[in-house]
Write a protein that holds these residues in place. Structure first.
Motif, mmCIF file in Angstrom:
data_model
loop_
_atom_site.group_PDB
_atom_site.id
_atom_site.type_symbol
_atom_site.label_atom_id
_atom_site.label_comp_id
_atom_site.label_asym_id
_atom_site.label_seq_id
_atom_site.Cartn_x
_atom_site.Cartn_y
_atom_site.Cartn_z
ATOM 1 N N LEU A 113 -5.194 0.911 13.459
ATOM 2 C CA LEU A 113 -4.182 1.194 12.558
ATOM 3 C C LEU A 113 -4.789 1.621 11.129
ATOM 4 O O LEU A 113 -5.647 0.806 10.523
ATOM 5 C CB LEU A 113 -3.235 0.042 12.466
ATOM 6 C CG LEU A 113 -1.865 0.023 11.694
ATOM 7 C CD1 LEU A 113 -0.719 -0.841 12.144
ATOM 8 C CD2 LEU A 113 -2.112 -0.367 10.199
ATOM 9 N N SER A 114 -4.378 2.891 10.696
ATOM 10 C CA SER A 114 -4.852 3.191 9.580
ATOM 11 C C SER A 114 -3.919 3.315 8.713
ATOM 12 O O SER A 114 -3.010 4.008 8.811
ATOM 13 C CB SER A 114 -5.444 4.744 9.670
ATOM 14 O OG SER A 114 -6.629 4.850 10.843
ATOM 15 N N ILE A 115 -4.331 2.807 7.290
ATOM 16 C CA ILE A 115 -3.130 2.803 6.309
ATOM 17 C C ILE A 115 -3.754 3.659 5.262
ATOM 18 O O ILE A 115 -4.918 3.448 4.621
ATOM 19 C CB ILE A 115 -2.735 1.489 5.614
ATOM 20 C CG1 ILE A 115 -2.449 0.513 7.078
ATOM 21 C CG2 ILE A 115 -1.925 1.424 4.404
ATOM 22 C CD1 ILE A 115 -2.239 -1.016 6.778
ATOM 23 N N SER A 116 -3.037 4.572 4.770
ATOM 24 C CA SER A 116 -3.379 5.405 3.703
ATOM 25 C C SER A 116 -2.544 4.895 2.089
ATOM 26 O O SER A 116 -1.222 4.945 2.271
ATOM 27 C CB SER A 116 -2.959 7.060 3.850
ATOM 28 O OG SER A 116 -3.185 7.744 2.750
ATOM 29 N N ILE A 117 -3.171 4.387 1.131
ATOM 30 C CA ILE A 117 -2.652 3.998 0.129
ATOM 31 C C ILE A 117 -3.174 4.770 -0.878
ATOM 32 O O ILE A 117 -4.345 4.837 -1.427
ATOM 33 C CB ILE A 117 -3.024 2.483 -0.244
ATOM 34 C CG1 ILE A 117 -2.580 1.515 0.908
ATOM 35 C CG2 ILE A 117 -2.363 1.846 -1.496
ATOM 36 C CD1 ILE A 117 -3.095 0.011 0.830
ATOM 37 N N PRO A 118 -2.068 5.401 -1.818
ATOM 38 C CA PRO A 118 -2.693 6.427 -2.923
ATOM 39 C C PRO A 118 -3.363 5.352 -3.995
ATOM 40 O O PRO A 118 -3.181 4.164 -4.203
ATOM 41 C CB PRO A 118 -1.331 6.748 -3.535
ATOM 42 C CG PRO A 118 -0.295 6.707 -2.491
ATOM 43 C CD PRO A 118 -0.679 5.522 -1.653
ATOM 44 N N GLN A 119 -4.310 5.912 -4.639
ATOM 45 C CA GLN A 119 -5.140 5.224 -5.521
ATOM 46 C C GLN A 119 -4.399 4.557 -6.391
ATOM 47 O O GLN A 119 -4.707 3.593 -7.165
ATOM 48 C CB GLN A 119 -6.319 5.940 -6.292
ATOM 49 C CG GLN A 119 -7.312 5.493 -7.192
ATOM 50 C CD GLN A 119 -8.388 6.265 -7.235
ATOM 51 O OE1 GLN A 119 -8.154 7.654 -7.898
ATOM 52 N NE2 GLN A 119 -9.671 5.859 -7.389
ATOM 53 N N ALA A 120 -3.139 5.139 -7.117
ATOM 54 C CA ALA A 120 -2.214 4.604 -8.174
ATOM 55 C C ALA A 120 -1.824 3.622 -7.731
ATOM 56 O O ALA A 120 -1.439 2.556 -8.506
ATOM 57 C CB ALA A 120 -1.280 5.741 -8.332
ATOM 58 N N TYR A 121 -1.869 3.145 -6.429
ATOM 59 C CA TYR A 121 -1.136 1.969 -5.940
ATOM 60 C C TYR A 121 -2.234 0.971 -5.512
ATOM 61 O O TYR A 121 -1.844 -0.138 -5.076
ATOM 62 C CB TYR A 121 -0.082 2.077 -4.765
ATOM 63 C CG TYR A 121 1.234 2.870 -5.230
ATOM 64 C CD1 TYR A 121 2.127 2.232 -6.091
ATOM 65 C CD2 TYR A 121 1.482 4.096 -4.721
ATOM 66 C CE1 TYR A 121 3.125 3.014 -6.205
ATOM 67 C CE2 TYR A 121 2.549 4.938 -5.035
ATOM 68 C CZ TYR A 121 3.281 4.123 -6.078
ATOM 69 O OH TYR A 121 4.632 5.203 -6.261
ATOM 70 N N LEU A 122 -3.537 1.308 -5.562
ATOM 71 C CA LEU A 122 -4.496 0.449 -5.133
ATOM 72 C C LEU A 122 -4.705 -1.001 -6.189
ATOM 73 O O LEU A 122 -4.506 -0.724 -7.093
ATOM 74 C CB LEU A 122 -5.733 1.068 -4.812
ATOM 75 C CG LEU A 122 -6.193 1.769 -3.635
ATOM 76 C CD1 LEU A 122 -7.250 2.536 -4.016
ATOM 77 C CD2 LEU A 122 -5.971 0.909 -2.257
ATOM 78 N N ASP A 123 -5.034 -1.828 -5.307
ATOM 79 C CA ASP A 123 -5.330 -3.074 -6.265
ATOM 80 C C ASP A 123 -6.779 -3.043 -6.782
ATOM 81 O O ASP A 123 -7.584 -2.377 -6.186
ATOM 82 C CB ASP A 123 -5.379 -4.232 -5.310
ATOM 83 C CG ASP A 123 -5.475 -5.820 -6.246
ATOM 84 O OD1 ASP A 123 -5.898 -5.593 -7.146
ATOM 85 O OD2 ASP A 123 -4.933 -6.735 -5.651
ATOM 86 N N LYS A 124 -6.884 -3.161 -7.999
ATOM 87 C CA LYS A 124 -8.358 -2.917 -8.727
ATOM 88 C C LYS A 124 -9.284 -4.103 -8.617
ATOM 89 O O LYS A 124 -10.178 -4.134 -9.445
ATOM 90 C CB LYS A 124 -8.178 -2.487 -10.138
ATOM 91 C CG LYS A 124 -7.234 -1.241 -10.153
ATOM 92 C CD LYS A 124 -7.864 0.087 -9.655
ATOM 93 C CE LYS A 124 -7.028 1.269 -9.939
ATOM 94 N NZ LYS A 124 -7.625 2.288 -9.230
#
Length: 813
Positions: free
Chosen positions: A131-142
């Motif tokens: 299962l591959s999930i694509s999360i935009p960098q703007a929504y990534l936890d830092k």
């Protein structure tokens, strides 16, 4: 005898495997293509909606093309397709920053409508169980690498435990016999966030008994200040001044509370990317870090600590495939801290070795602070009525020149008839040369003036009235040199001198190499004591180890080792030793070794067996040396007392996991040496990592045929010292392959078989064949096909024929 006709099944599987994702448009298939000549009904509605049926499946999870974890995923029907049901809570654990979403998304427990967020996508590859999930960098936890949300920390269950080591020895020498028995016990108890630890030693040597209870203390972790509070019988660390045993209180930084990427020293890497670039960090030939960055300046501050093993090579690969690189010189020492990090230890109490209260009270503290990526400053203080000492120091990572630290300590000592003052200065150095394979892991020198004493010296002299021989200078160096395919060289030198003129010298040099599968070693050592070097030991050693691979009776590869060593003291005394070792039984739980030693004076031999079970470890050995014969035997393990009863197991680590399988016995755990659940359905997984994800998995490949498990993998994040409990829902059940008819005809191919909870239990195959698992003695299923057709299948095992799986024919009503 039953057979399966594979024509329809093969066509169906082929159609399923052509669908790589679950988010597909509805398609229709010509059912006549798979129909029998008599036009028997075929229902392919489940497959026209998706390549996967609703249910629970174990998938590898990738986030932005990076493997993250292996989890159980729930799939549900949604808008004429089957899609993964992920909550915001689950997506948060995979890296989605919830604070950047609107309030309308915050129903954490339901399936999250991820399609409503631009550029957030989920793709399922059923052929690879990925299962591959694509999360935009703007929504990534830092959060930095290795971060585990504190909300997942588990203080564990209220419990008590002990590790025990019972040992015995019987020796006969020239007709005389002696016996000894002893017990070493480590005690522990947990109540909410508080921990108790202690130890007990009992011995009985030929009738003379001894009992000693020591090292009793309680402690509690204080996350708000990343520290651990201890009270009881303790030891100071000795990181600057010498270690001391005392009764009192300790407050110390607990690095376990930090993400792994923030523990220990590692440099901050800064650079500039011209486009969306891939940054790769290598140390030697190993890649230790890789990440994608946006155009402009970038900072990497979450490297895992890599000790003192060499400079970092940074490569920046741009979108047009051009690559730029630079080097970040890196060496480390224990005293180095990350930029902005404060580490400390405070000890207050009464020294254990002091005879009276006046000498015993003391304060010991040290502080480290990382000023920047280069310098760390630190100081320490040690105070007692008869002793006052202060130390200041600095450590630095000086790029291509390595790392060093220097500190100076001043001490004032009060003895019964005199006072003394002195200064001690020490320097440490570390450097790795990856280009040549050399690693100067530690080089140090310390010089103390004649008036400098340590606290332990003062206490001893005031207690015994004997003059203490204080230390003058100490030097030590350790160097390793890799020779590539030709092996490696190593050397270690240590020298300690005293103000009365006596000295200690230790020197070791050696060579290791591997020739095909044979490991070879050659070393020379020299130990010298006192000023005239009257006591001198010199030794040359040669050793070789040869593995012997063979196929055991289970047709699995096993390995035994034949070892040979020779020692010579250069005075003509030579000793030869030969041994063989290996492991037996299915899970290698029985280990054996036999050896013999021959020198110019004696012949000796010994045989040892070690058996490791799920509940304890047993050792027995026999040795003969001249007129002496000895039999050794021991038993060691761990015991946990908890709400569910008493569980025996292998040694319990300070932090552990108690596994429960809902009362089912003999359930094996994956990657745990010979660990299975006991008669109450419990097992101990020792040595868990505190504040980190610990994965526990049931070994489904060796699970009994009549057992069913919904989720075989679970994770625990125990706090320091906790015994976390993980419960696996395992049910006993049977398997069956049944041909089912409805109104005189086989059930439609592709019909859905639903259990009492309306979950998909199976699908109808050719000639009404249904495979079922987890069956009880009596059970009912609902079978559906088409839009509105269904029937009920009632199964009683007594109506079926018994084999490894039950089989027979039934009617659906």
């Amino acid at each position: 005898m039953m057979t399966l006709r594979l024509n329809k099944v093969a066509y169906c599987l082929l159609l399923c495997m052509t669908q790589s994702t679950v988010m597909v448009n509805a398609e229709t298939f010509d059912a006549a293509f798979l129909s029998e000549g008599d036009g028997a009904a075929v229902d392919l509605s489940s497959f026209s909606r998706s390549s996967i049926l609703p249910g629970k499946y174990i998938f590898d999870i990738y986030v932005n093309d990076k493997y993250l974890t292996n989890e159980e995923i729930v799939f549900k029907n949604h808008d004429d397709s089957v899609e993964p049901c992920l909550s915001l809570e689950e997506l948060s654990s995979l890296g989605l920053d919830l604070t950047k979403l609107g309030e309308q998304y915050f129903d954490l427990k339901s399936c999250f409508a991820y399609k409503e967020i631009n550029d957030l996508g989920i793709d399922v590859d059923t052929s690879k169980q990925a299962l591959s999930i694509s999360i935009p960098q703007a929504y990534l936890d830092k959060n930095v690498r290795g971060f585990v949300d504190p909300s997942r920390w588990d203080n564990g269950i209220n419990s008590a435990y002990m590790n025990y080591h019972l040992s015995g020895r019987n020796t006969r020498y020239q007709g005389n016999a002696s016996n000894s028995l002893s017990a070493n016990v480590l005690l522990g108890a947990n109540f909410n966030e508080w921990r108790y630890r202690g130890s007990l030693f009992v011995s009985d040597i030929t009738g003379s008994s001894d009992v000693n209870i020591s090292n009793n203390y309680i402690y509690k972790v204080i996350p708000a200040i990343e520290s651990k509070l201890k009270v009881g019988e303790l030891n100071s660390s000795g990181s600057v001044f010498s270690s001391n045993r005392y009764d009192g209180v300790q407050l110390v930084t607990d690095k376990n509370l930090m993400p792994e990427s923030q523990q220990g020293f590692a440099p901050v890497i800064k650079g500039i990317a011209k486009s969306n670039a891939l940054v790769t960090v290598k140390q030697g030939n190993s890649t230790i870090y890789q990440t994608s960055v946006q155009p402009g300046p970038f900072v990497i501050d979450d490297l895992y600590s890599t000790g003192s093993s060499g400079d970092l090579h940074v490569e920046v690969k741009e979108e047009d495939n051009t690559v730029s690189s630079f080097i970040v010189p890196f060496s480390s020492l224990p005293s180095l801290q990350r930029a902005g990090h404060l580490g400390y230890e405070m000890n207050l109490g009464k020294l254990k070795d002091a005879d009276d209260l006046k000498d015993g009270l003391f304060l010991d503290g040290n502080f480290y602070y990382g000023l920047n990526n280069t310098f760390t400053v630190y100081n320490a203080v040690q105070l007692n009525t008869n002793y006052q000492a202060l130390s200041v120091g600095v450590a630095a990572n000086i790029g291509q020149f390595g790392a060093f630290s220097i500190n100076t300590s001043y001490a004032k000592s009060q003895f019964e008839n005199s006072d003394s003052e002195g200064v001690s200065t020490s320097v440490l150095y570390s450097k790795s040369l990856t280009s040549t394979g050399m690693n100067v892991s530690l080089a140090g020198y310390r010089y103390s003036s004649k008036g400098f004493y340590e606290l332990s010296d003062v206490i001893q002299e005031n207690s015994t009235k004997d003059n203490i021989n204080n230390k003058k200078a100490k030097a030590n160096i350790t160097v390793n040199q890799s020779l590539g395919k030709y092996g490696s060289l190593y050397t270690n030198y240590y020298k300690q001198s005293y103000w009365d003129g006596s000295k200690e010298n230790n020197f070791l040099i050696g060579y290791n190499a591997t020739l095909k599968n044979i490991t070879l070693g050659l070393s020379y050592s020299q130990v010298e004591n006192d000023s005239q070097y009257l006591n001198s030991d010199k030794m040359i050693s040669l050793n070789a180890s040869i593995p012997i691979n063979y196929m055991d009776d289970k047709n699995t590869l096993s390995t035994s080792y034949v070892n040979y060593s020779m020692d010579s003291d250069l005075d003509g005394n030579v000793a030869h030793r030969a041994s063989v070792s290996g492991a037996l039984l299915e899970n290698k739980e029985l280990q054996y070794s036999a050896s013999t030693r021959v020198d110019s004076r004696d012949f000796s031999g010994n045989v040892n067996l070690n058996y490791s079970s799920s509940h304890a470890e047993y050792d027995v050995g026999y040795s003969k040396n001249g007129d002496s014969q000895t039999v050794n035997y021991s038993m060691k393990g761990g015991i946990i007392l908890h709400e569910g009863g008493i569980t025996f197991g292998q040694n319990v680590g300070n932090t552990s996991v108690l596994v429960s399988t809902s009362g089912v016995a003999n359930v094996p755990l994956y990657n745990q040496r010979n660990v299975v659940t006991d008669s109450q359905g419990y097992a101990i997984v020792s040595y868990a990592r505190p504040y980190k994800e610990n994965t526990v998995e049931v070994d489904v490949n060796h699970l009994d045929d009549n057992l069913e498990i919904e989720k075989s993998v679970k994770k625990a994040v125990p706090t320091d010292g906790a015994i976390a409990q993980l419960t696996f829902d395992i049910k006993k059940g049977y398997k069956a392959l049944i041909n089912v008819k409805y109104q005189g005809k086989w059930l439609p191919f592709g019909s859905s078989v639903l259990d009492k909870d309306n979950n998909q239990a199976s699908i109808v195959g050719d000639e009404g064949k249904i495979y079922l698992s987890g069956l009880q003695e009596k059970q009912s299923y609902q079978i559906q096909w088409g839009r509105d057709k269904s029937c009920q299948l009632d199964i009683e095992l007594n109506d079926l024929k018994e084999g490894r799986i039950y089989y027979g024919q039934k009617d659906c009503i």
